[in-house]
Design a protein around this motif. Structure first.
Motif, PDB file in Angstrom:
ATOM      1  N   TYR A   1       8.234 -52.096  64.231  1.00  0.00           N
ATOM      2  CA  TYR A   1       9.135 -53.049  64.874  1.00  0.00           C
ATOM      3  C   TYR A   1       9.289 -54.299  64.010  1.00  0.00           C
ATOM      4  O   TYR A   1       8.354 -54.720  63.323  1.00  0.00           O
ATOM      5  N   ASN A   2      10.484 -54.919  64.107  1.00  0.00           N
ATOM      6  CA  ASN A   2      10.677 -56.259  63.558  1.00  0.00           C
ATOM      7  C   ASN A   2      11.360 -57.132  64.609  1.00  0.00           C
ATOM      8  O   ASN A   2      11.359 -56.798  65.785  1.00  0.00           O
ATOM      9  N   ASN A   3      11.937 -58.252  64.188  1.00  0.00           N
ATOM     10  CA  ASN A   3      12.536 -59.227  65.108  1.00  0.00           C
ATOM     11  C   ASN A   3      11.487 -59.738  66.095  1.00  0.00           C
ATOM     12  O   ASN A   3      11.668 -59.709  67.310  1.00  0.00           O
ATOM     13  N   ILE A   4      10.384 -60.236  65.536  1.00  0.00           N
ATOM     14  CA  ILE A   4       9.241 -60.676  66.348  1.00  0.00           C
ATOM     15  C   ILE A   4       9.136 -62.198  66.398  1.00  0.00           C
ATOM     16  O   ILE A   4       9.014 -62.779  67.482  1.00  0.00           O
ATOM     17  N   ASP A   5       9.196 -62.855  65.224  1.00  0.00           N
ATOM     18  CA  ASP A   5       9.088 -64.316  65.195  1.00  0.00           C
ATOM     19  C   ASP A   5      10.215 -64.951  66.005  1.00  0.00           C
ATOM     20  O   ASP A   5      11.385 -64.582  65.875  1.00  0.00           O
ATOM     21  N   GLY A   6       9.858 -65.898  66.855  1.00  0.00           N
ATOM     22  CA  GLY A   6      10.841 -66.559  67.689  1.00  0.00           C
ATOM     23  C   GLY A   6      11.339 -65.715  68.843  1.00  0.00           C
ATOM     24  O   GLY A   6      12.268 -66.111  69.559  1.00  0.00           O
ATOM     25  N   ASN A   7      10.733 -64.551  69.022  1.00  0.00           N
ATOM     26  CA  ASN A   7      11.199 -63.625  70.065  1.00  0.00           C
ATOM     27  C   ASN A   7      10.006 -63.044  70.821  1.00  0.00           C
ATOM     28  O   ASN A   7      10.035 -61.900  71.269  1.00  0.00           O
ATOM     29  N   LEU A   8       8.943 -63.819  70.964  1.00  0.00           N
ATOM     30  CA  LEU A   8       7.711 -63.293  71.560  1.00  0.00           C
ATOM     31  C   LEU A   8       7.889 -62.905  73.023  1.00  0.00           C
ATOM     32  O   LEU A   8       7.142 -62.073  73.539  1.00  0.00           O
ATOM     33  N   ALA A   9       8.872 -63.489  73.696  1.00  0.00           N
ATOM     34  CA  ALA A   9       9.102 -63.155  75.100  1.00  0.00           C
ATOM     35  C   ALA A   9      10.206 -62.110  75.267  1.00  0.00           C
ATOM     36  O   ALA A   9      10.495 -61.690  76.394  1.00  0.00           O
ATOM     37  N   GLY A  10      10.792 -61.691  74.143  1.00  0.00           N
ATOM     38  CA  GLY A  10      11.875 -60.725  74.218  1.00  0.00           C
ATOM     39  C   GLY A  10      11.449 -59.331  73.825  1.00  0.00           C
ATOM     40  O   GLY A  10      10.256 -59.024  73.753  1.00  0.00           O
ATOM     41  N   ASN A  11      12.436 -58.465  73.585  1.00  0.00           N
ATOM     42  CA  ASN A  11      12.180 -57.098  73.147  1.00  0.00           C
ATOM     43  C   ASN A  11      12.338 -57.006  71.638  1.00  0.00           C
ATOM     44  O   ASN A  11      13.349 -57.464  71.081  1.00  0.00           O
ATOM     45  N   PHE A  12      11.366 -56.422  70.988  1.00  0.00           N
ATOM     46  CA  PHE A  12      11.416 -56.274  69.541  1.00  0.00           C
ATOM     47  C   PHE A  12      12.375 -55.151  69.156  1.00  0.00           C
ATOM     48  O   PHE A  12      12.727 -54.292  69.975  1.00  0.00           O
ATOM     49  N   ASN A  13      12.751 -55.164  67.876  1.00  0.00           N
ATOM     50  CA  ASN A  13      13.668 -54.155  67.353  1.00  0.00           C
ATOM     51  C   ASN A  13      12.881 -52.984  66.769  1.00  0.00           C
ATOM     52  O   ASN A  13      12.081 -53.170  65.849  1.00  0.00           O
ATOM     53  N   LEU A  14      13.082 -51.791  67.324  1.00  0.00           N
ATOM     54  CA  LEU A  14      12.427 -50.594  66.790  1.00  0.00           C
ATOM     55  C   LEU A  14      13.188 -50.129  65.554  1.00  0.00           C
ATOM     56  O   LEU A  14      14.319 -49.664  65.640  1.00  0.00           O
ATOM     57  N   VAL A  15      12.545 -50.273  64.397  1.00  0.00           N
ATOM     58  CA  VAL A  15      13.171 -49.894  63.134  1.00  0.00           C
ATOM     59  C   VAL A  15      13.019 -48.409  62.875  1.00  0.00           C
ATOM     60  O   VAL A  15      13.950 -47.725  62.453  1.00  0.00           O
ATOM     61  N   ASP A  16      11.822 -47.881  63.156  1.00  0.00           N
ATOM     62  CA  ASP A  16      11.536 -46.489  62.807  1.00  0.00           C
ATOM     63  C   ASP A  16      10.347 -46.020  63.628  1.00  0.00           C
ATOM     64  O   ASP A  16       9.416 -46.781  63.880  1.00  0.00           O
ATOM     65  N   SER A  17      10.385 -44.769  64.074  1.00  0.00           N
ATOM     66  CA  SER A  17       9.212 -44.198  64.729  1.00  0.00           C
ATOM     67  C   SER A  17       8.299 -43.522  63.719  1.00  0.00           C
ATOM     68  O   SER A  17       7.194 -43.125  64.051  1.00  0.00           O
ATOM     69  N   MET A  18       8.743 -43.386  62.477  1.00  0.00           N
ATOM     70  CA  MET A  18       7.926 -42.891  61.357  1.00  0.00           C
ATOM     71  C   MET A  18       7.057 -41.709  61.751  1.00  0.00           C
ATOM     72  O   MET A  18       5.941 -41.565  61.275  1.00  0.00           O
ATOM     73  N   PHE A  19       7.554 -40.871  62.652  1.00  0.00           N
ATOM     74  CA  PHE A  19       6.746 -39.707  62.991  1.00  0.00           C
ATOM     75  C   PHE A  19       6.687 -38.805  61.777  1.00  0.00           C
ATOM     76  O   PHE A  19       7.695 -38.442  61.206  1.00  0.00           O
ATOM     77  N   ASN A  20       5.500 -38.410  61.393  1.00  0.00           N
ATOM     78  CA  ASN A  20       5.314 -37.778  60.099  1.00  0.00           C
ATOM     79  C   ASN A  20       5.898 -36.384  59.999  1.00  0.00           C
ATOM     80  O   ASN A  20       5.845 -35.761  58.950  1.00  0.00           O
ATOM     81  N   TYR A  21       6.452 -35.830  61.098  1.00  0.00           N
ATOM     82  CA  TYR A  21       7.179 -34.576  60.971  1.00  0.00           C
ATOM     83  C   TYR A  21       8.386 -34.739  60.049  1.00  0.00           C
ATOM     84  O   TYR A  21       8.892 -33.786  59.498  1.00  0.00           O
ATOM     85  N   THR A  22       8.912 -35.945  59.927  1.00  0.00           N
ATOM     86  CA  THR A  22      10.146 -36.143  59.184  1.00  0.00           C
ATOM     87  C   THR A  22       9.914 -36.582  57.751  1.00  0.00           C
ATOM     88  O   THR A  22      10.867 -36.738  57.005  1.00  0.00           O
TER      89      THR A  22
END
Length: 747
Positions: free
Chosen positions: A593-614
């Motif tokens: 996840y990113n979009n964390i700084d300044g957004n501690l009370a909000g929802n973060f941005n899921l960049v990748d689930s990086m599941f190793n099957y892929t």
């Protein structure tokens, strides 16, 4: 003597070449690449581990298969505790067991296999195919994938039978194999096609599913089966005994009859006596021993007249807690298949000394098994039992990142699970880490009888020393203050239980970090439900007070649809001035996840689930846990991933040497024998590639040997003048690419 480390990798003067691309994240404006690295040395009690980063084993199943098309049978391992594929390349040294972890082949296998998977050539093309549990059958069954390896595309598999069928009393039925049991795949009648033997649905008798492919079509690949008998060998299980009833009439038990019902069994069929008839080695869910059934019947009809309930009676009997399963593969390249046995009961069996290896001192057709070790492969891995949770921290204040690994526990038949912390000290340098096991009971955690211990470190009382918080299965936190003198290795005093009465849910996985960047250390805690709780430090640097701000930090929930639990394991870190978050999970996904700084009370941005099957390497198994630190001084974070199987895998970050670097090139270059005391042979098996020169350096980067003007795919190197230890061989190819391989000298 000059050091050649600075020339290993362009743009990174201190980094050894690292093997193959795993995945990537975009951290801020920089793109990081993560590579599996087998050049980082790990030692234990003075011995160098050959497979340190292979990820552990709990309930492994072993099969021989040629992974890279070189004609040498490598090792395929499927561990049912995490439904994880693990691959090892055989270096092919005669009369020696010599394998290296080769994760680059793991992604080639079907990624939806569960419970059991074994390799066997069903269509007689010389390539081992996959037999695995039929996940979609509902009532249990067999699925087959065909091995379609070719030189251009490498290893790949094609589904050829989702649900195997068998003829039963003139009716075509599902060929039943339960998810708990292990069937036997063998040419029982010596006609050239592979038959299948399995326990009946009640688990009391053995069904012989005869393959009629050769009889019907004159070829071996049609997968046409018939239940030849539901009472193979005229034997049946009885009650709670490991032994069979011989000369049984195998009656079908009436409804409600409990005497012959049976909950689990493993089958391995082979010729134990050299007479061409097939015997059976059987494991039972209620036993630690194995039963050998000896056949004095005919090819048309087996009959068991003798059994050895503690096989092998002529040597150290198999005694594995719990539910042994055995596999017949040539481990040491002598042309004779050996015996490997391991527990088949996930979650209730031995998990550190669980893989028994018996060398075949007889012949392939008439084996004589001699016990060698109870920790085959495991003994050369970082192995902490079940559920590894790694974290880096500098425990001895020398500026190097050491490694602490928590776990769910080491299995004990009398105590259940015993949880603890393992400490691996970094004995390398700032640019070339190396780890040595100091203790498997850091801070004396074992004696406290906690479960599922996960450690995190930070200064909680303002004295400049790393205190420790441990999360446990109850959800509470345990505080350990560092009582050592300033500048000395950390030493922890008596535990302070129920720290500040914080409880964020069962299976707490804490991380100490200044989340809101106010100069005070805060707490993040993952849990069984899959969410993350954020506790802000509303106290001071010397007297922290943690206040719950949210139990839904960033809107993160790693619980997968259809599952009741998620087992979140958070790791927040700073990259180029902004926070990023990675979260391990029950199903093995590693969320980023990113979009964390300044957004501690909000929802973060899921960049990748990086599941190793892929990605290039295949999955890391279940219950993943992420740790990270810059362990090689290049200014970029490196990843260490724990998993359900109790091992860890290390990935370092760097810029790739070449965007066109063949993914199998590194695996095509072998050094053998390794370890060696006199001469090492280096061989390149990739097409149109040979060696120009090579250099060897010691662990501190000093060149000790070199060889130029090679211009060949094979060369030898005299290492007899070198002292015992670990060295690195840089191989320069005619493509101007540079590969680094590890050499271990043992005189």
């Amino acid at each position: 003597m000059k050091s050649f480390f600075p020339t290993f990798v362009p743009m990174n003067k201190h980094l050894l070449f690292l093997i193959a691309l795993i995945s990537y994240f975009s951290f801020s404006k920089a793109q990081y690449h993560f590579y599996y690295n087998d050049n980082i040395i790990v030692t234990r009690n003075g011995d160098t581990l050959m497979l340190p980063w292979a990820g552990g084993l709990n309930n492994p199943q072993f099969s021989a298969i040629d992974l890279n098309g070189d004609g040498i049978k490598d090792m395929f391992v499927f561990d049912r505790d995490a439904n994880k594929v693990i691959t090892f390349l055989n270096q092919g040294i005669a009369n020696k067991s010599s394998y290296r972890f080769a994760p680059q082949f793991q992604h080639c296998f079907p990624q939806n296999m569960v419970d059991w998977a074994l390799c066997m050539d069903y269509n007689c093309d010389g390539k081992e195919d996959i037999y695995t549990y039929n996940l979609g059958s509902g009532g249990g069954g067999v699925t087959i994938y065909r091995n379609d390896y070719n030189i251009n595309n490498g290893l790949q598999f094609t589904l050829v039978a989702q649900t195997l069928m068998t003829l039963w009393n003139s009716t075509l039925e599902n060929l039943y194999v339960s998810p708990v049991n292990l069937p036997a795949f063998i040419d029982m009648d010596n006609d050239g096609d592979i038959d299948i033997l399995s326990f009946d649905p009640l688990g009391s008798t053995i069904y012989y599913n005869r393959n009629l492919s050769e009889e019907t079509y004159g070829v071996c690949d049609s997968l046409t089966f018939k239940v030849e008998t539901s009472c193979w060998g005229n034997v049946a299980t009885v009650g709670n005994a490991n032994c069979f009833v011989l000369n049984s009439t195998c009656p079908t038990p009436p409804p409600g009859d409990k005497r012959m019902k049976h909950t689990g069994g493993t089958l391995l069929s082979l010729d134990l006596t050299g007479d061409g008839l097939k015997e059976m080695i059987v494991g039972d869910v209620i036993s630690n021993t194995s039963d050998a059934l000896y056949n004095n019947g005919t090819l048309e009809g087996a009959n068991i007249n003798i059994q050895d309930c503690t096989y092998p009676v002529t040597d150290t009997p198999i005694n594995i807690s719990t539910f042994p399963a055995c596999f017949y593969v040539d481990v040491n390249n002598d042309g004779k298949r050996d015996l490997i046995c391991a527990p088949n009961a996930a979650g209730i069996s031995e998990n550190t000394h669980a893989v028994w290896y018996y060398k075949n001192a007889g012949t392939d057709s008439h084996p004589d098994f001699k016990y060698q070790t109870d920790s085959f492969f495991q003994g050369n891995m970082i192995e902490v039992g079940q559920g590894s949770m790694p974290v880096f921290f500098d425990y001895n204040n020398d500026g190097l990142q050491d490694l602490v690994i928590g776990n769910y526990g080491y299995y004990s038949s009398s105590l259940g699970y015993i949880s603890g912390l393992s400490l691996y000290k970094n004995v390398g340098t700032s640019s070339q880490p190396a780890f040595d096991l100091i203790t498997q009971d850091f801070a004396n955690i074992d004696s406290l009888h906690y479960k599922n211990v996960k450690a995190t470190f930070g200064d909680l009382n303002g004295d400049g020393k790393p205190d420790m918080i441990v999360g446990i299965d109850s959800g509470f936190l345990i505080l350990f203050l560092d009582t050592a003198s300033t500048g000395f290795p950390a030493s922890y005093g008596a535990p302070q239980t129920h720290f500040q009465n914080i409880s964020a849910g069962h299976y707490a996985t804490p991380q100490l970090i200044d989340v809101n960047r106010d100069g005070l250390i805060d707490l993040l805690i993952g849990n069984q439900s899959g969410t993350i709780s954020y506790y802000q430090n509303t106290g001071t640097t010397t007297l922290p007070a943690f206040t719950l701000m949210t139990s839904n930090f960033g809107g993160v929930n790693v619980r997968q649809p259809g599952y009741l639990t998620g087992y979140s394991q958070p790791f927040l870190f700073d990259s180029s001035g902004s926070y990023k978050l990675m979260v391990g999970s029950e199903r093995g996904y590693i969320y980023y996840y990113n979009n964390i700084d300044g957004n501690l009370a909000g929802n973060f941005n899921l960049v990748d689930s990086m599941f190793n099957y892929t990605n290039l390497y295949g999955n890391e198994g279940t219950r993943t846990s992420v740790g990270a630190a810059d362990i090689d001084g290049d200014g970029k974070i490196d990843l260490i991933i724990g998993n359900q199987l109790g091992g860890v895998t290390l990935y370092v970050s760097t810029n790739p040497v070449s965007t066109n670097f063949p993914k199998d090139l590194v695996s095509s270059i072998s050094l053998f024998p390794n370890p060696s005391d006199n001469t090492v042979t280096i061989k390149v098996e990739a097409r149109d590639i040979d060696m120009k020169s090579l250099n060897v350096c010691n662990i501190i980067g000093q060149e000790v040997l070199n060889k130029s003007n090679i211009h060949s795919t094979v060369t030898s190197l005299n290492i007899s003048s070198l002292s015992n230890g670990v060295y690195f061989c840089k191989i320069i190819l005619n493509t101007n690419q540079e590969i680094v391989k590890k050499i271990i000298v043992q005189h």
